[in-house]
Design a protein around this motif. Structure first.
Motif, PDB file in Angstrom:
ATOM      1  N   ILE A 221       0.359  -1.355   0.379  1.00  0.00           N
ATOM      2  CA  ILE A 221       0.123   0.038   0.156  1.00  0.00           C
ATOM      3  C   ILE A 221       1.044   1.216   0.092  1.00  0.00           C
ATOM      4  O   ILE A 221       1.880   1.185   0.470  1.00  0.00           O
TER       5      ILE A 221
ATOM      6  N   CYS B 297       3.516  -0.918   3.546  1.00  0.00           N
ATOM      7  CA  CYS B 297       3.145  -0.181   4.159  1.00  0.00           C
ATOM      8  C   CYS B 297       3.611   1.032   3.846  1.00  0.00           C
ATOM      9  O   CYS B 297       3.834   1.287   5.010  1.00  0.00           O
TER      10      CYS B 297
ATOM     11  N   ARG C 105       2.321   4.031   4.032  1.00  0.00           N
ATOM     12  CA  ARG C 105       1.726   5.297   4.436  1.00  0.00           C
ATOM     13  C   ARG C 105       2.243   5.704   5.686  1.00  0.00           C
ATOM     14  O   ARG C 105       0.918   5.277   6.462  1.00  0.00           O
TER      15      ARG C 105
ATOM     16  N   CYS D 136      -0.168   6.837   8.828  1.00  0.00           N
ATOM     17  CA  CYS D 136      -1.916   6.277   9.371  1.00  0.00           C
ATOM     18  C   CYS D 136      -1.501   5.256  10.124  1.00  0.00           C
ATOM     19  O   CYS D 136       0.188   5.062  11.301  1.00  0.00           O
TER      20      CYS D 136
ATOM     21  N   PHE E  58      -2.010   2.988  12.213  1.00  0.00           N
ATOM     22  CA  PHE E  58      -1.984   1.489  12.158  1.00  0.00           C
ATOM     23  C   PHE E  58      -0.606   1.190  11.195  1.00  0.00           C
ATOM     24  O   PHE E  58       0.019   0.232  11.426  1.00  0.00           O
ATOM     25  N   ASN E  59       0.412   2.004  10.989  1.00  0.00           N
ATOM     26  CA  ASN E  59       1.522   1.535  10.768  1.00  0.00           C
ATOM     27  C   ASN E  59       2.720   1.708  11.831  1.00  0.00           C
ATOM     28  O   ASN E  59       2.692   2.713  12.028  1.00  0.00           O
TER      29      ASN E  59
ATOM     30  N   CYS F 220       1.377  -2.680   8.695  1.00  0.00           N
ATOM     31  CA  CYS F 220       0.211  -2.049   9.437  1.00  0.00           C
ATOM     32  C   CYS F 220       0.162  -3.301  10.220  1.00  0.00           C
ATOM     33  O   CYS F 220       0.336  -4.503  10.008  1.00  0.00           O
TER      34      CYS F 220
ATOM     35  N   CYS G 200      -6.278   2.258   0.669  1.00  0.00           N
ATOM     36  CA  CYS G 200      -6.619   1.409   1.283  1.00  0.00           C
ATOM     37  C   CYS G 200      -7.801   2.450   2.278  1.00  0.00           C
ATOM     38  O   CYS G 200      -7.485   3.584   3.533  1.00  0.00           O
TER      39      CYS G 200
ATOM     40  N   SER H 104      -8.843   1.764   5.227  1.00  0.00           N
ATOM     41  CA  SER H 104      -8.798   1.646   6.341  1.00  0.00           C
ATOM     42  C   SER H 104      -7.892   2.711   7.166  1.00  0.00           C
ATOM     43  O   SER H 104      -7.379   2.729   8.155  1.00  0.00           O
ATOM     44  N   TYR H 105      -6.763   3.329   6.134  1.00  0.00           N
ATOM     45  CA  TYR H 105      -6.095   4.153   6.693  1.00  0.00           C
ATOM     46  C   TYR H 105      -7.090   5.446   7.729  1.00  0.00           C
ATOM     47  O   TYR H 105      -8.171   5.356   8.227  1.00  0.00           O
TER      48      TYR H 105
HETATM   49  S1  SF4 Z   1      -4.713   1.211   8.080  1.00  0.00           S
HETATM   50 FE1  SF4 Z   1      -2.265   2.286   7.279  1.00  0.00          FE
HETATM   51  S2  SF4 Z   1      -0.805   0.926   7.337  1.00  0.00           S
HETATM   52 FE2  SF4 Z   1      -2.956  -0.086   7.365  1.00  0.00          FE
HETATM   53  S3  SF4 Z   1      -2.609  -0.246   4.764  1.00  0.00           S
HETATM   54 FE3  SF4 Z   1      -3.715   0.727   5.251  1.00  0.00          FE
HETATM   55  S4  SF4 Z   1      -2.305   2.807   5.392  1.00  0.00           S
HETATM   56 FE4  SF4 Z   1      -1.540   0.884   5.506  1.00  0.00          FE
END
Ligand code: SF4
Length: 88
Positions: free
Chosen positions: A29, A56, A58, A61, A63-64, A69, A82, A84-85
């Motif tokens: 991602i 990933c 990003r 984010c 979650f990163n 992720c 994504c 879920s970002y």
């Molecule tokens: S939720 Fe956040 S860390 Fe996970 S893949 Fe999506 S953008 Fe990347």
């Protein structure tokens, strides 16, 4: 400790890996969306949809962690983004 993030849903049906979900082994991602997305005349991937997030980029984010992720699962949708970002 690394976690494995499932690609729970992907609605990008134009992608060669999409067969009722993502059948790539793992996806990357990026800020501009799923870098594994490709439009081809052929379809490829695993026999069933069980993809994971391999990497990933990003970093903003929540979650990163270490460019990986940590969410339990993500959804990929419009424009291969994504969905879920979440911003930190
Ligand atoms: S939720 Fe956040 S860390 Fe996970 S893949 Fe999506 S953008 Fe990347």
């Amino acid at each position: 400790m690394a976690t494995v993030t499932d690609v729970k849903t992907c609605t990008v049906t134009a992608c060669a890996y999409n067969n009722q979900g993502c059948t790539a082994e793992a996806v990357t991602i990026t800020d501009s969306g799923c870098a594994t997305f490709i439009e081809l005349d052929a379809r490829g991937g695993l026999p069933s949809a069980s993809a994971h997030v391999g990497a990933c980029q990003r970093a903003d984010c929540k979650f990163n962690q270490d460019l990986l992720c940590t969410a339990s699962a993500i959804t990929v949708g419009d424009s291969e983004a994504c969905l879920s970002y979440q911003a930190r």
